[in-house]
Design an enzyme around this catalytic site. Structure first.
Site, PDB file in Angstrom:
ATOM      1  N   GLY A  53       6.359  -6.533  -0.408  1.00 21.08           N
ATOM      2  CA  GLY A  53       5.804  -6.448   0.941  1.00 21.08           C
ATOM      3  C   GLY A  53       6.849  -6.841   1.967  1.00 21.08           C
ATOM      4  O   GLY A  53       8.045  -6.714   1.710  1.00 21.08           O
TER       5      GLY A  53
ATOM      6  N   GLU B 104      10.366  -8.395  -3.701  1.00 20.42           N
ATOM      7  CA  GLU B 104      10.827  -7.051  -3.336  1.00 20.42           C
ATOM      8  C   GLU B 104      10.369  -6.824  -1.908  1.00 20.42           C
ATOM      9  O   GLU B 104       9.215  -6.488  -1.681  1.00 20.42           O
ATOM     10  CB  GLU B 104      10.221  -6.045  -4.325  1.00 20.42           C
ATOM     11  N   LEU B 105      11.269  -7.076  -0.946  1.00 20.44           N
ATOM     12  CA  LEU B 105      10.853  -7.107   0.465  1.00 20.44           C
ATOM     13  C   LEU B 105      11.393  -5.907   1.239  1.00 20.44           C
ATOM     14  O   LEU B 105      11.777  -4.908   0.644  1.00 20.44           O
ATOM     15  CB  LEU B 105      11.299  -8.442   1.066  1.00 20.44           C
TER      16      LEU B 105
ATOM     17  N   LYS C 155      -3.186  -8.748  -7.095  1.00 17.08           N
ATOM     18  CA  LYS C 155      -3.918  -8.418  -5.878  1.00 17.08           C
ATOM     19  C   LYS C 155      -3.192  -7.251  -5.227  1.00 17.08           C
ATOM     20  O   LYS C 155      -2.170  -7.417  -4.569  1.00 17.08           O
ATOM     21  CB  LYS C 155      -3.976  -9.599  -4.898  1.00 17.08           C
TER      22      LYS C 155
ATOM     23  N   TRP D 229       0.797  -1.220   0.000  1.00 20.83           N
ATOM     24  CA  TRP D 229       0.000   0.000   0.000  1.00 20.83           C
ATOM     25  C   TRP D 229       0.832   1.273   0.000  1.00 20.83           C
ATOM     26  O   TRP D 229       0.279   2.368  -0.025  1.00 20.83           O
ATOM     27  CB  TRP D 229      -0.888  -0.011   1.264  1.00 20.83           C
TER      28      TRP D 229
ATOM     29  N   CYS E  70      10.388   1.172   1.257  1.00 18.18           N
ATOM     30  CA  CYS E  70      11.266   0.016   1.495  1.00 18.18           C
ATOM     31  C   CYS E  70      12.735   0.409   1.489  1.00 18.18           C
ATOM     32  O   CYS E  70      13.537  -0.179   2.195  1.00 18.18           O
ATOM     33  CB  CYS E  70      10.984  -1.090   0.486  1.00 18.18           C
TER      34      CYS E  70
HETATM   35  P1  NAD Z   1       2.232  -7.163   5.431  1.00 14.55           P
HETATM   36  O1  NAD Z   1       3.419  -7.920   5.049  1.00 14.55           O
HETATM   37  O2  NAD Z   1       1.177  -7.846   6.248  1.00 14.55           O
HETATM   38  O3  NAD Z   1       1.502  -6.628   4.125  1.00 14.55           O
HETATM   39  C1  NAD Z   1       2.191  -6.063   3.039  1.00 14.55           C
HETATM   40  C2  NAD Z   1       1.378  -6.321   1.776  1.00 14.55           C
HETATM   41  O4  NAD Z   1       1.376  -7.700   1.490  1.00 14.55           O
HETATM   42  C3  NAD Z   1      -0.095  -5.928   1.925  1.00 14.55           C
HETATM   43  O5  NAD Z   1      -0.503  -5.224   0.793  1.00 14.55           O
HETATM   44  C4  NAD Z   1      -0.852  -7.233   2.035  1.00 14.55           C
HETATM   45  O6  NAD Z   1      -2.092  -7.195   1.373  1.00 14.55           O
HETATM   46  C5  NAD Z   1       0.070  -8.200   1.330  1.00 14.55           C
HETATM   47  N1  NAD Z   1      -0.003  -9.523   1.948  1.00 14.55           N
HETATM   48  C6  NAD Z   1       0.051  -9.811   3.280  1.00 14.55           C
HETATM   49  N2  NAD Z   1      -0.039 -11.149   3.467  1.00 14.55           N
HETATM   50  C7  NAD Z   1      -0.171 -11.712   2.239  1.00 14.55           C
HETATM   51  C8  NAD Z   1      -0.314 -13.031   1.765  1.00 14.55           C
HETATM   52  N3  NAD Z   1      -0.310 -14.090   2.608  1.00 14.55           N
HETATM   53  N4  NAD Z   1      -0.451 -13.238   0.441  1.00 14.55           N
HETATM   54  C9  NAD Z   1      -0.423 -12.206  -0.431  1.00 14.55           C
HETATM   55  N5  NAD Z   1      -0.276 -10.921  -0.053  1.00 14.55           N
HETATM   56  C10 NAD Z   1      -0.145 -10.677   1.276  1.00 14.55           C
HETATM   57  O7  NAD Z   1       2.711  -5.898   6.224  1.00 14.55           O
HETATM   58  P2  NAD Z   1       2.001  -4.527   6.589  1.00 14.55           P
HETATM   59  O8  NAD Z   1       1.712  -4.505   8.050  1.00 14.55           O
HETATM   60  O9  NAD Z   1       0.899  -4.193   5.665  1.00 14.55           O
HETATM   61  O10 NAD Z   1       3.204  -3.556   6.292  1.00 14.55           O
HETATM   62  C11 NAD Z   1       4.292  -3.449   7.144  1.00 14.55           C
HETATM   63  C12 NAD Z   1       5.510  -4.174   6.656  1.00 14.55           C
HETATM   64  O11 NAD Z   1       5.427  -4.429   5.257  1.00 14.55           O
HETATM   65  C13 NAD Z   1       6.717  -3.306   6.841  1.00 14.55           C
HETATM   66  O12 NAD Z   1       7.419  -3.726   7.966  1.00 14.55           O
HETATM   67  C14 NAD Z   1       7.520  -3.470   5.575  1.00 14.55           C
HETATM   68  O13 NAD Z   1       8.568  -4.355   5.783  1.00 14.55           O
HETATM   69  C15 NAD Z   1       6.636  -4.167   4.621  1.00 14.55           C
HETATM   70  N6  NAD Z   1       6.383  -3.413   3.397  1.00 14.55           N
HETATM   71  C16 NAD Z   1       7.329  -3.418   2.458  1.00 14.55           C
HETATM   72  C17 NAD Z   1       7.117  -2.740   1.291  1.00 14.55           C
HETATM   73  C18 NAD Z   1       8.136  -2.720   0.224  1.00 14.55           C
HETATM   74  O14 NAD Z   1       8.078  -1.835  -0.615  1.00 14.55           O
HETATM   75  N7  NAD Z   1       9.046  -3.650   0.160  1.00 14.55           N
HETATM   76  C19 NAD Z   1       5.943  -2.041   1.100  1.00 14.55           C
HETATM   77  C20 NAD Z   1       4.978  -2.045   2.108  1.00 14.55           C
HETATM   78  C21 NAD Z   1       5.201  -2.766   3.245  1.00 14.55           C
END
Ligand code: NAD
Length: 478
Positions: free
Chosen positions: A229, A251-252, A176, A152, A285
């Site tokens: 994510g 891309e984490l 998604k 997001w 990130c």
């Molecule tokens: P999160 O990992 O729960 O969610 C991140 C994204 O992944 C969300 O859009 C969510 O819909 C998706 N997601 C979550 N579980 C999934 C699954 N099992 N299958 C498919 N998609 C899934 O974390 P959060 O609380 O939303 O965000 C915080 C953490 O996310 C941060 O600590 C950061 O590390 C990470 N993040 C990284 C980036 C990046 O650009 N690399 C971007 C946003 C968030």
């Protein structure tokens, strides 16, 4: 925002599906806590339809000449340019970022779409002539339907970054996006539809993330996974993808080290770093996180950095005078509170911010600077993903490099020094996918964007990002 809500939907097989007969989830404005709209969540039947459409779409799209694929991407770019203001407004509304930053998202989306349109026409194989009368052809073919999941923090750019390389390569996609910022993704899909993308080629679904990803990754239709994510979710998805030997791009998260040497242009360095640290309220990130500052300039750096951080005005992203918006969701605010409490308990010195602020129904957190943070503090090892800058002094170059490489992350890293030899040593020694020296920009459409170690593997953007959607075939003709 009834208009916002009315436009939300799932896009499957070239048709929009709404909330009728489906569970729905509220989307919130992070600057007020208000409900912006209700988002339909995909049923199992929706996901099966999306898979069937992606399978059909792949057959159509792989057979579409590269120039025609490029023309669709170029038309989409033109539409994004035309609707930039409205797209930016939606991104602010659902994600919280300030208007000036939101404006850069459609701008960069245009660049990505146009660059990938051109790159679609630069996918080459090779011919190996052999004296024995055999000729070998090395072909690069699209891998197949792609499952893509993104976060997001950049509601427009993250979506385009997933779709553009897949479409350039000739793949179909099921995307998604985040359920927390769906409006931007929906508008991008409406644009693709208008740009003439055949209906089955790209699907947009929302749902319970783990249910959606398990379903899509278990299907033999899906041939590639692309995820943006967090590290734990990335590892979980990589395990699921292993069951079908699926190619993945991950891309984490990161924990961006910044090494500030005493021979840098200090005023310029501070100016750049304050802006970069608090961009998107730190939810980036590649955000700079651990600021390792050489001992001789540490106090000056800390004082100036904290003063500037303190002067940043937080407020709704829609208000013209806001310089930093709210965090995107309440989870991030509690994470900031816990990390700061732990750092202070371990002896860190708070120089600026450190607490939530504004309307308690919203997600505002102060721009925060913490000095002398002990290595044992959680925030020195866990990604804050929020507006927290951690300052720590160092004496020697070796010590700074060792510290920069200490964590299992390796995404974005930064160094500031006017010494050319040192710039080369740093560029060689840092274990990260991207290093900026005397600057902060790490993202360019034609350069690979990706991480090492726990920060992921594979790259997005650049020829590498398109290659990640191709499979190689050697054909030997005698
Ligand atoms: P999160 O990992 O729960 O969610 C991140 C994204 O992944 C969300 O859009 C969510 O819909 C998706 N997601 C979550 N579980 C999934 C699954 N099992 N299958 C498919 N998609 C899934 O974390 P959060 O609380 O939303 O965000 C915080 C953490 O996310 C941060 O600590 C950061 O590390 C990470 N993040 C990284 C980036 C990046 O650009 N690399 C971007 C946003 C968030």
């Amino acid at each position: 925002m009834s208009d916002y809500s009315a436009r939300l939907g799932l896009y499957i097989g070239g048709e929009w599906r709404g909330t009728e007969g489906r569970e729905a989830q509220a989307v919130h404005d992070p600057a007020t806590g208000a409900v912006l709209g209700r988002l339909p969540l995909a049923t199992t039947a929706d996901l099966d339809d999306a898979l069937a459409a992606a399978e059909r779409g792949f057959r159509t799209w792989r057979a579409t000449p590269a120039a025609e694929r490029a023309a669709v991407l170029d038309r989409a770019a033109a539409l994004v340019r035309e609707r930039a203001a409205e797209l930016a407004r939606i991104a602010t509304l659902e994600q919280g970022k300030i208007a000036a930053e939101a404006k850069t998202e459609p701008g960069y989306a245009v660049t990505l779409l146009e660059w990938h349109a051109a790159e679609a026409q630069r996918i080459y194989g090779r011919v190996l002539e052999r004296p024995t009368g055999t000729r070998s052809l090395v072909l690069q073919q699209p891998i197949g339907p792609v499952a893509a999941f993104c976060a997001w923090n950049f509601p427009i750019v993250n979506v385009v970054r997933k779709i553009a390389p897949a479409l350039a390569a000739g793949c179909s996609v099921i995307l998604k996006p985040s359920e927390e910022t769906p409006g931007s993704a929906v508008e991008i899909f409406r644009i693709l539809e208008e740009a003439g993308l055949p209906g089955d080629v790209a699907q947009c679904v929302f749902g319970v993330p783990d249910t959606v990803s398990r379903h899509l990754l278990a299907s033999p239709v899906t041939r590639k996974l692309s995820f943006t994510g967090s590290v734990p979710v990335g590892k979980h998805l990589a395990r699921l993808a292993a069951d079908t030997m699926m190619k993945t791009t991950m891309e984490l998260g990161g924990h961006g080290p910044v090494i500030v040497f005493d021979d840098c242009d200090l005023d310029r360095t501070i100016e750049l770093l304050v802006g970069h640290k608090f961009r998107n309220a730190g939810q980036v990130c590649v955000a700079p996180t651990r600021f390792h500052v050489q001992a001789g300039i540490y106090d000056r750096f800390a004082k100036a950095f904290a003063e500037r951080a303190q002067a940043i005005r937080t407020g709704s992203g829609l208000a013209a005078d806001s310089q930093m918006g709210p965090l995107a969701n309440p989870r991030r605010v509690s994470a900031m509170e816990q990390m700061i409490a732990d750092a202070e308990a371990q002896g860190a010195r708070l120089l600026a911010g450190g607490a939530r602020t504004g309307d308690p129904a919203a997600n505002f957190f102060q721009p925060t600077v913490v000095a002398d943070v002990p290595m044992a503090a959680k925030v020195m090892s866990e990604e804050p993903f929020g507006p927290i800058a951690l300052l720590h002094p160092f004496e020697t170059e070796e010590e700074a490099i060792a510290e920069a490489n200490r964590l299992p992350y390796g995404l974005g890293a930064y160094a500031f020094t006017e010494n050319g030899r040192r710039q080369n040593r740093i560029a060689d020694a840092i274990e990260a996918g991207m290093v900026a020296i005397n600057g902060v920009r790490l993202s360019w459409a034609d350069a690979p964007f990706g991480g090492w170690k726990d920060s992921g593997f594979g790259s997005e953007d650049g020829p590498e990002g398109v290659a990640a959607h191709l499979v190689t075939k050697a054909v030997h003709v005698s």
